[in-house]
Write an enzyme that holds these catalytic residues in place. Structure first.
Site, PDB file in Angstrom:
ATOM      1  N   ARG A 151     -17.096  -1.003   4.456  1.00 42.32           N
ATOM      2  CA  ARG A 151     -18.021  -1.980   4.279  1.00 42.32           C
ATOM      3  C   ARG A 151     -18.905  -2.641   3.834  1.00 42.32           C
ATOM      4  O   ARG A 151     -19.492  -3.354   4.067  1.00 42.32           O
ATOM      5  CB  ARG A 151     -17.560  -2.098   2.040  1.00 42.32           C
ATOM      6  CG  ARG A 151     -16.508  -3.090   3.061  1.00 42.32           C
ATOM      7  CD  ARG A 151     -15.513  -3.406   1.458  1.00 42.32           C
ATOM      8  NE  ARG A 151     -14.304  -4.163   2.356  1.00 42.32           N
ATOM      9  CZ  ARG A 151     -14.332  -5.444   2.818  1.00 42.32           C
ATOM     10  NH1 ARG A 151     -15.755  -6.294   2.456  1.00 42.32           N
ATOM     11  NH2 ARG A 151     -12.722  -5.740   3.449  1.00 42.32           N
ATOM     12  N   HIS A 187      -1.420  -6.002   2.078  1.00 44.09           N
ATOM     13  CA  HIS A 187      -2.596  -6.369   2.243  1.00 44.09           C
ATOM     14  C   HIS A 187      -2.294  -7.970   1.096  1.00 44.09           C
ATOM     15  O   HIS A 187      -1.758  -7.489   0.692  1.00 44.09           O
ATOM     16  CB  HIS A 187      -3.711  -5.787   1.794  1.00 44.09           C
ATOM     17  CG  HIS A 187      -5.162  -4.846   1.969  1.00 44.09           C
ATOM     18  ND1 HIS A 187      -4.823  -3.880   2.216  1.00 44.09           N
ATOM     19  CD2 HIS A 187      -5.411  -5.431   2.961  1.00 44.09           C
ATOM     20  CE1 HIS A 187      -5.029  -2.981   2.377  1.00 44.09           C
ATOM     21  NE2 HIS A 187      -5.987  -4.156   3.288  1.00 44.09           N
ATOM     22  N   CYS A 223      -8.074  -0.698   7.890  1.00 48.51           N
ATOM     23  CA  CYS A 223      -6.894  -1.345   7.821  1.00 48.51           C
ATOM     24  C   CYS A 223      -6.827  -0.550   7.587  1.00 48.51           C
ATOM     25  O   CYS A 223      -5.447   0.281   7.611  1.00 48.51           O
ATOM     26  CB  CYS A 223      -6.459  -2.378   6.202  1.00 48.51           C
ATOM     27  SG  CYS A 223      -6.690  -4.098   6.749  1.00 48.51           S
ATOM     28  N   GLU A 230       1.040  -0.828   0.067  1.00 53.28           N
ATOM     29  CA  GLU A 230       0.060   0.436  -0.134  1.00 53.28           C
ATOM     30  C   GLU A 230       0.800   1.417  -0.087  1.00 53.28           C
ATOM     31  O   GLU A 230       2.097   1.190   1.428  1.00 53.28           O
ATOM     32  CB  GLU A 230      -0.891  -0.164   1.286  1.00 53.28           C
ATOM     33  CG  GLU A 230      -2.423  -1.092   1.428  1.00 53.28           C
ATOM     34  CD  GLU A 230      -3.038  -1.050  -0.037  1.00 53.28           C
ATOM     35  OE1 GLU A 230      -2.952   0.166  -0.962  1.00 53.28           O
ATOM     36  OE2 GLU A 230      -3.095  -2.167  -0.102  1.00 53.28           O
TER      37      GLU A 230
HETATM   38  N1  PCA Z   1      -8.776  -6.183   6.423  1.00 54.24           N
HETATM   39  C1  PCA Z   1      -9.533  -5.501   6.566  1.00 54.24           C
HETATM   40  C2  PCA Z   1      -9.294  -5.375   8.131  1.00 54.24           C
HETATM   41  C3  PCA Z   1      -8.590  -6.319   8.575  1.00 54.24           C
HETATM   42  C4  PCA Z   1      -8.359  -6.912   7.990  1.00 54.24           C
HETATM   43  O1  PCA Z   1      -7.707  -7.892   8.405  1.00 54.24           O
HETATM   44  C5  PCA Z   1      -9.255  -4.590   5.710  1.00 54.24           C
HETATM   45  O2  PCA Z   1      -8.809  -4.635   4.696  1.00 54.24           O
HETATM   46  O3  PCA Z   1      -9.990  -3.116   6.348  1.00 54.24           O
END
Ligand code: PCA
Length: 209
Positions: free
Chosen positions: A94, A171, A147, A84
């Site tokens: 969401r 991610h 996140c 990111e």
């Molecule tokens: N993914 C979510 C929140 C916790 C996670 O592992 C996100 O992409 O915001």
């Protein structure tokens, strides 16, 4: 023998959205206590909770005084590792968090700037992961859920305290066992591949701190 003088704080998230598992939690815990060059990894699992998530991150940053912070999360339906680039000052969940709260159209911090860039070497991390044969991308959005919120809260806290501690977010795709159970199965990545990608990212960070 080299002394371990540095600490990298590595975070994952607990499962959310009805899932029983979260690859970010498994990867973070698998690396807890590991030595990377002169660094020791300290791992923490954050709750998917609008107040508890950022609070736990900031508490652990205050406790460990890390030299770098690497946060991990699951991005289900993304097919590749996403390094990111940007955290935005916006929450627009969401789905509800694990307390059942679904925030809509709110800033993470009303006093904060619109966005922060990751302070980790995003392109180098991306290039190193790719060079080792793992599908990856530089992502321009960490979403508007926990996140992104935790990513923003950490960067904001460091910026407002003038601390030059690099921090970033990766991610990870869902695990095959999660993606295969969905009504319409989707792309996934094995635990071992995601783990390797994060190890490569930590190697890059270790050389920079
Ligand atoms: N993914 C979510 C929140 C916790 C996670 O592992 C996100 O992409 O915001």
């Amino acid at each position: 023998m080299d002394e371990l003088t540095k600490t990298i704080l590595l975070t994952g998230f607990e499962p959310f959205g009805g899932s029983q598992t979260n690859p970010s939690q498994l990867v973070a815990l698998a690396l807890d206590g590991k030595t990377i060059g002169r660094c020791q990894v300290k791992s923490v699992v954050l709750p998917v909770d609008r107040t508890g998530g950022p609070q736990a991150l900031l508490e652990k940053m205050a406790l460990y005084h890390p030299n770098a912070v690497m946060c991990l999360g699951e991005a289900s339906r993304r097919a590749v590792v996403s390094v990111e680039k940007i955290a935005v000052n916006w929450m627009d969940y969401r789905i509800p968090d694990n307390q059942g709260e679904q925030l809509s159209d709110l800033p993470v911090d009303p006093e904060g700037p619109a966005a922060y860039f990751s302070t980790l070497p995003v392109r180098e991390i991306y290039e190193q992961i790719l060079a080792r044969g793992i599908p990856t991308e530089i992502s321009m959005s960490a979403g508007a859920f926990l996140c992104n919120q935790v990513f923003y809260a950490g960067l904001h806290s460091l910026a407002t305290r003038d601390l030059a501690v690099p921090m970033g977010f990766i991610h990870l795709p869902s695990l095959p066992e999660q993606a295969s159970r969905a009504l319409s199965p989707y792309a996934s990545m094995s635990f071992e591949t995601s783990l390797r990608a994060v190890e490569i990212a930590l190697d890059v960070i270790e050389k920079r701190i």
